[in-house]
Design a protein around this motif. Structure first.
Motif, PDB file in Angstrom:
ATOM      1  N   MET A  72     -38.187 -10.370  71.684  1.00 47.08           N
ATOM      2  CA  MET A  72     -39.186 -10.663  70.658  1.00 47.08           C
ATOM      3  C   MET A  72     -39.661 -12.095  70.867  1.00 47.08           C
ATOM      4  SD  MET A  72     -40.798  -9.881  67.816  1.00 47.08           S
ATOM      5  CE  MET A  72     -42.089 -11.099  67.943  1.00 47.08           C
ATOM      6  N   GLY A  73     -40.877 -12.261  71.395  1.00 43.07           N
ATOM      7  CA  GLY A  73     -41.352 -13.599  71.715  1.00 43.07           C
ATOM      8  C   GLY A  73     -42.850 -13.747  71.528  1.00 43.07           C
ATOM      9  N   VAL A  74     -43.269 -14.962  71.224  1.00 45.50           N
ATOM     10  CA  VAL A  74     -44.685 -15.287  71.020  1.00 45.50           C
ATOM     11  C   VAL A  74     -45.081 -16.349  72.040  1.00 45.50           C
ATOM     12  CG1 VAL A  74     -46.416 -16.169  69.396  1.00 45.50           C
ATOM     13  CG2 VAL A  74     -44.500 -14.776  68.556  1.00 45.50           C
ATOM     14  N   GLN A  75     -46.209 -16.141  72.683  1.00 46.90           N
ATOM     15  CA  GLN A  75     -46.685 -17.143  73.631  1.00 46.90           C
ATOM     16  C   GLN A  75     -46.874 -18.492  72.914  1.00 46.90           C
ATOM     17  OE1 GLN A  75     -49.150 -16.332  77.055  1.00 46.90           O
ATOM     18  NE2 GLN A  75     -49.971 -14.529  75.984  1.00 46.90           N
ATOM     19  N   PRO A  76     -46.553 -19.606  73.584  1.00 50.87           N
ATOM     20  CA  PRO A  76     -46.627 -20.924  72.930  1.00 50.87           C
ATOM     21  C   PRO A  76     -47.971 -21.211  72.258  1.00 50.87           C
ATOM     22  CG  PRO A  76     -45.480 -21.119  75.016  1.00 50.87           C
ATOM     23  CD  PRO A  76     -45.986 -19.706  74.951  1.00 50.87           C
ATOM     24  N   CYS A  77     -49.067 -20.803  72.875  1.00 51.94           N
ATOM     25  CA  CYS A  77     -50.379 -21.129  72.310  1.00 51.94           C
ATOM     26  C   CYS A  77     -50.707 -20.335  71.046  1.00 51.94           C
ATOM     27  CB  CYS A  77     -51.475 -20.925  73.354  1.00 51.94           C
ATOM     28  SG  CYS A  77     -51.575 -19.243  74.013  1.00 51.94           S
ATOM     29  N   PHE A  78     -49.878 -19.326  70.717  1.00 51.46           N
ATOM     30  CA  PHE A  78     -50.116 -18.523  69.512  1.00 51.46           C
ATOM     31  C   PHE A  78     -49.061 -18.755  68.433  1.00 51.46           C
ATOM     32  CE2 PHE A  78     -52.427 -16.114  72.745  1.00 51.46           C
ATOM     33  CZ  PHE A  78     -53.615 -15.846  72.094  1.00 51.46           C
ATOM     34  N   ARG A  79     -48.169 -19.691  68.646  1.00 50.36           N
ATOM     35  CA  ARG A  79     -47.112 -19.929  67.666  1.00 50.36           C
ATOM     36  C   ARG A  79     -47.645 -20.638  66.428  1.00 50.36           C
ATOM     37  NH1 ARG A  79     -42.573 -21.697  72.171  1.00 50.36           N
ATOM     38  NH2 ARG A  79     -42.259 -19.578  72.995  1.00 50.36           N
ATOM     39  N   GLY A  80     -46.925 -20.475  65.331  1.00 46.77           N
ATOM     40  CA  GLY A  80     -47.344 -21.105  64.089  1.00 46.77           C
ATOM     41  C   GLY A  80     -48.317 -20.281  63.276  1.00 46.77           C
ATOM     42  N   ARG A  81     -48.582 -19.040  63.703  1.00 49.37           N
ATOM     43  CA  ARG A  81     -49.538 -18.187  62.991  1.00 49.37           C
ATOM     44  C   ARG A  81     -48.852 -17.011  62.288  1.00 49.37           C
ATOM     45  NH1 ARG A  81     -54.455 -17.632  67.471  1.00 49.37           N
ATOM     46  NH2 ARG A  81     -54.318 -19.777  68.314  1.00 49.37           N
ATOM     47  N   GLY A  82     -47.534 -16.972  62.305  1.00 52.41           N
ATOM     48  CA  GLY A  82     -46.820 -15.892  61.634  1.00 52.41           C
ATOM     49  C   GLY A  82     -46.760 -14.595  62.417  1.00 52.41           C
ATOM     50  N   LEU A  83     -47.024 -14.641  63.724  1.00 54.37           N
ATOM     51  CA  LEU A  83     -47.060 -13.412  64.513  1.00 54.37           C
ATOM     52  C   LEU A  83     -45.682 -12.769  64.656  1.00 54.37           C
ATOM     53  CD1 LEU A  83     -49.872 -14.623  65.154  1.00 54.37           C
ATOM     54  CD2 LEU A  83     -49.614 -13.709  67.472  1.00 54.37           C
ATOM     55  N   ALA A  84     -44.642 -13.588  64.822  1.00 54.21           N
ATOM     56  CA  ALA A  84     -43.296 -13.027  64.956  1.00 54.21           C
ATOM     57  C   ALA A  84     -42.901 -12.283  63.686  1.00 54.21           C
ATOM     58  CB  ALA A  84     -42.301 -14.142  65.264  1.00 54.21           C
ATOM     59  N   ARG A  85     -43.222 -12.867  62.552  1.00 51.63           N
ATOM     60  CA  ARG A  85     -42.892 -12.219  61.291  1.00 51.63           C
ATOM     61  C   ARG A  85     -43.646 -10.896  61.156  1.00 51.63           C
ATOM     62  NH1 ARG A  85     -45.003  -9.891  56.532  1.00 51.63           N
ATOM     63  NH2 ARG A  85     -43.483 -10.174  54.833  1.00 51.63           N
ATOM     64  N   GLU A  86     -44.922 -10.869  61.563  1.00 54.20           N
ATOM     65  CA  GLU A  86     -45.717  -9.654  61.436  1.00 54.20           C
ATOM     66  C   GLU A  86     -45.233  -8.562  62.383  1.00 54.20           C
ATOM     67  OE1 GLU A  86     -47.770  -9.049  59.058  1.00 54.20           O
ATOM     68  OE2 GLU A  86     -47.377 -11.065  58.312  1.00 54.20           O
ATOM     69  N   MET A  87     -44.854  -8.936  63.596  1.00 53.01           N
ATOM     70  CA  MET A  87     -44.352  -7.920  64.509  1.00 53.01           C
ATOM     71  C   MET A  87     -43.015  -7.373  64.023  1.00 53.01           C
ATOM     72  SD  MET A  87     -43.762  -7.957  68.645  1.00 53.01           S
ATOM     73  CE  MET A  87     -45.407  -7.381  69.065  1.00 53.01           C
ATOM     74  N   MET A  88     -42.140  -8.251  63.521  1.00 50.65           N
ATOM     75  CA  MET A  88     -40.867  -7.779  62.984  1.00 50.65           C
ATOM     76  C   MET A  88     -41.092  -6.857  61.779  1.00 50.65           C
ATOM     77  SD  MET A  88     -38.223  -8.580  64.700  1.00 50.65           S
ATOM     78  CE  MET A  88     -37.069  -8.045  63.426  1.00 50.65           C
ATOM     79  N   ALA A  89     -42.025  -7.211  60.910  1.00 49.00           N
ATOM     80  CA  ALA A  89     -42.323  -6.366  59.753  1.00 49.00           C
ATOM     81  C   ALA A  89     -42.792  -4.985  60.209  1.00 49.00           C
ATOM     82  CB  ALA A  89     -43.378  -7.028  58.871  1.00 49.00           C
ATOM     83  N   PHE A  90     -43.618  -4.954  61.232  1.00 45.33           N
ATOM     84  CA  PHE A  90     -44.090  -3.684  61.789  1.00 45.33           C
ATOM     85  C   PHE A  90     -42.925  -2.853  62.323  1.00 45.33           C
ATOM     86  CE2 PHE A  90     -45.098  -1.421  65.723  1.00 45.33           C
ATOM     87  CZ  PHE A  90     -46.046  -0.507  65.274  1.00 45.33           C
ATOM     88  N   LEU A  91     -42.045  -3.478  63.095  1.00 39.10           N
ATOM     89  CA  LEU A  91     -40.920  -2.753  63.679  1.00 39.10           C
ATOM     90  C   LEU A  91     -39.952  -2.260  62.604  1.00 39.10           C
ATOM     91  CD1 LEU A  91     -40.202  -5.040  66.766  1.00 39.10           C
ATOM     92  CD2 LEU A  91     -41.375  -2.820  66.753  1.00 39.10           C
ATOM     93  N   MET A  92     -39.741  -3.071  61.581  1.00 40.36           N
ATOM     94  CA  MET A  92     -38.861  -2.657  60.494  1.00 40.36           C
ATOM     95  C   MET A  92     -39.431  -1.451  59.751  1.00 40.36           C
ATOM     96  SD  MET A  92     -37.916  -6.551  59.299  1.00 40.36           S
ATOM     97  CE  MET A  92     -37.098  -6.147  57.752  1.00 40.36           C
ATOM     98  N   GLN A  93     -40.717  -1.475  59.490  1.00 40.79           N
ATOM     99  CA  GLN A  93     -41.352  -0.338  58.812  1.00 40.79           C
ATOM    100  C   GLN A  93     -41.312   0.908  59.696  1.00 40.79           C
ATOM    101  OE1 GLN A  93     -41.991  -0.267  55.799  1.00 40.79           O
ATOM    102  NE2 GLN A  93     -43.364  -1.847  55.026  1.00 40.79           N
TER     103      GLN A  93
END
Length: 247
Positions: free
Chosen positions: A188-209
């Motif tokens: 589970m990783g986010v490219q450095p240039c996209f960090r700080g936008r909550g993408l990891a949280r959104e992908m985890m929320a998707f996988l949990m659902q």
């Protein structure tokens, strides 16, 4: 069996099963009894036996013969004595790096979460997208991921590869492996240039659902950077992992 022992078992089972599917095999060299070794990425070499059987004298030659860049994980489970193996590693030029925390989520205690519909998350189903997945994950973790390993996983019916997209740009990666009633989240990783936008949280929320209705537990191994997010999502600490790598 206590809840903590059970949580440790399902976490380790899922993690080591992934490494086996990535190509880990048994090693019969003297001093490496019960070791499983990946001679290509992810380069893991771990023992499924007691860690008390190792000493610098008996393992020096065998450790030196491992793949050029082996990573040896040490996990603290069920009060297992780890010092003999760790001493052998240190004596043979290994340093402790990449500390992780094994974590578990019981879906029956999953908190309410919401999804951001502006983030597009798609499953990887083609070799072309597998190449994109490798590019994104390699950038996120800042090491080179072996495309041939990921291509092999692409056709595994217990594994799903995912990419999160912002517009036309693939921004984040993840991989899930189902082992019975447990699903593990890996890479589970986010490219450095996209960090700080909550993408990891959104992908985890998707996988949990996605997995909450077909599994009882979700497990993962968190870095120090990712651990606060997983705690907010309801994950609990199970045990610590210390990864040793040759200096």
């Amino acid at each position: 069996m206590s809840d903590s022992v059970f949580a440790s078992q399902i976490n380790l089972q899922n993690l080591t099963e992934l490494w086996r599917r990535m190509g880990a095999k048994s090693d019969n060299r003297p001093g490496l009894a019960d070791f499983q070794i990946c001679n290509q990425w992810p380069y893991r070499a771990w023992t499924e036996g007691a860690m008390t059987e190792f000493s610098p004298d008996t393992t020096a030659e065998s450790l030196a013969a491992l793949s050029p860049n082996p990573i040896v994980p040490i996990w603290e489970v069920a009060h297992q004595e780890t010092r003999p193996l760790e001493s052998a590693l240190i004596a043979n030029g290994f340093d402790m790096r990449l500390p992780q925390t094994a974590m578990n989520l019981d879906f029956t205690q999953m908190p309410e979460i919401t999804l951001d519909e502006t983030l597009v998350i798609r499953q990887v189903t083609s070799e072309r997208d597998a190449q994109k997945w490798v590019t994104v994950a390699s950038a996120a973790f800042q090491y080179e991921i072996d495309l041939s390993v990921i291509q092999r996983l692409l056709w595994d019916d217990q594994i799903e590869l995912w990419l999160a997209w912002q517009g036309r740009h693939a921004a984040a990666s993840s991989l899930t492996l189902s082992t019975g009633a447990t699903v593990g989240v890996h890479q589970m990783g986010v490219q450095p240039c996209f960090r700080g936008r909550g993408l990891a949280r959104e992908m985890m929320a998707f996988l949990m659902q996605r997995h909450r209705h077909n599994h009882r537990h979700m497990v993962l191994q968190a870095s120090s950077m990712g651990e606060p997010l997983y705690r907010k999502l309801g994950f609990q600490t199970v045990f610590a992992i210390r990864n040793y790598q040759r200096n």
